[in-house]
Design an enzyme around this catalytic site. Sequence first.
Site, mmCIF file in Angstrom:
data_model
loop_
_atom_site.group_PDB
_atom_site.id
_atom_site.type_symbol
_atom_site.label_atom_id
_atom_site.label_comp_id
_atom_site.label_asym_id
_atom_site.label_seq_id
_atom_site.Cartn_x
_atom_site.Cartn_y
_atom_site.Cartn_z
ATOM 1 N N ASP A 160 1.159 -1.506 -0.174
ATOM 2 C CA ASP A 160 0.152 0.293 -0.534
ATOM 3 C C ASP A 160 0.710 1.220 -0.034
ATOM 4 O OD1 ASP A 160 -2.146 2.507 0.552
ATOM 5 O OD2 ASP A 160 -2.704 0.560 1.720
ATOM 6 N N ASP A 197 -3.540 7.520 -2.914
ATOM 7 C CA ASP A 197 -3.284 6.301 -2.367
ATOM 8 C C ASP A 197 -3.472 4.899 -2.864
ATOM 9 O OD1 ASP A 197 -3.542 4.950 0.171
ATOM 10 O OD2 ASP A 197 -5.170 6.230 1.181
ATOM 11 N N HIS A 199 -11.827 6.711 2.154
ATOM 12 C CA HIS A 199 -11.505 8.206 2.891
ATOM 13 C C HIS A 199 -11.574 9.285 1.988
ATOM 14 C CE1 HIS A 199 -7.308 7.492 2.496
ATOM 15 N NE2 HIS A 199 -7.839 6.053 2.640
ATOM 16 N N HIS A 259 -6.545 11.551 6.082
ATOM 17 C CA HIS A 259 -8.188 11.662 6.175
ATOM 18 C C HIS A 259 -9.182 12.718 6.422
ATOM 19 C CE1 HIS A 259 -7.815 6.797 6.500
ATOM 20 N NE2 HIS A 259 -6.082 6.761 6.300
ATOM 21 N N GLU A 270 -10.966 1.423 -0.888
ATOM 22 C CA GLU A 270 -10.426 0.177 -0.614
ATOM 23 C C GLU A 270 -11.204 -0.866 -0.175
ATOM 24 O OE1 GLU A 270 -7.028 0.684 2.281
ATOM 25 O OE2 GLU A 270 -7.351 3.187 2.752
ATOM 26 N N GLU A 274 -7.096 -0.598 -3.386
ATOM 27 C CA GLU A 274 -7.214 0.540 -3.510
ATOM 28 C C GLU A 274 -7.097 1.032 -4.687
ATOM 29 O OE1 GLU A 274 -4.998 2.092 -0.004
ATOM 30 O OE2 GLU A 274 -5.827 3.736 0.131
HETATM 31 MN MN MN Z 1 -3.441 2.888 1.167
HETATM 32 MN MN MN Z 2 -6.402 4.349 1.817
#
Ligand code: MN
Ligand code: MN
Length: 304
Positions: A86, A97, A157, A165, A190, A282
């Site tokens: 990630d 992200d 998010h 976030h 995700e 994600e």
């Molecule tokens: Mn992530």
């Molecule tokens: Mn994330």
Amino acid sequence: MVSEEELEKWIAAGEVARVVLEKSLDIVDEGLSLLDLANKLEETIKKMGGQPAFPVNISIGSIAAHYSPSVNDQTTIPPKTLVKVDVGVHVNGYIADAAITVALDPSYQLLVEVAKNALKTALSTFKPGIELAEVGARVENIVKAHGLKPIANLSGHLLERYNLHAGKHVPNVRTEPCGKAITGEAYAVEPFVTDGKGYVVEAGSGTIYRLTNVKKINGAELDQLIKELWKNYRNLPFSERWIYHVYGNTGLLKLEKLVHLRRVYRYPILIEVGRGFVAQFEDTIILLSNKIVNTTRVLELLKS
Ligand code: MN
Ligand code: MN
């Protein structure tokens, strides 16, 4: 609204994340050192003109999230496991992200396929005006139809500049209404899928930190460190490796103090409660008035 310049940066961050994940698909294998992998991927981010938006997370098996190698991490990837990579990249604060899962044994094929489908489903549900709980309901349906479970207490998010976030959540299960997605917003989407019980618990302290309070302490050295953390990372998560690299062991001791003084938050490692294995894909998307831009498109990286 998203200006052209902003969109360029969102997209640039996404491109870097994409290349880094593509690279990790090539090199993740049994025996690889997690420390080498994380260092290599974070170096690539910088070489390509980005900055890590958080330390590379390499979560193995039933660890769902927030494992990033420590300064002297000796861990290598075990045989026949499941590895999630990630990565977070930012360009001038505009974040991508994104994550992929690599199965090192065919027995995890279903888990991986369902996690891919869960992301596809979530992405196809997204549109400006959508109630975010609707995404969770659809993800839950598709995952449960295959006899697996989404992780209920992990979610996508809202992303804002320098804010990973930013308030709104994208649930991965059926929930009460939790807000609508609107034009101009960016989201990390995700779904996490498991053959365990469907939620994560904390499993000890990790090596990922975040500055949460810049209030002075009246200790010159600690206040200086707070200043530098803010300058370097703002409120984005950072690694103990990065601190060690610049400040050595004294830096780590000061960091420990800042955790106790509640200026810095240390993320716990999250593990599936039933020790089920966890798969995750994600993407980062930007909701424009006429289209949705997926800046990372991780599923296209998986050609095999
Ligand atoms: Mn992530
Ligand atoms: Mn994330």
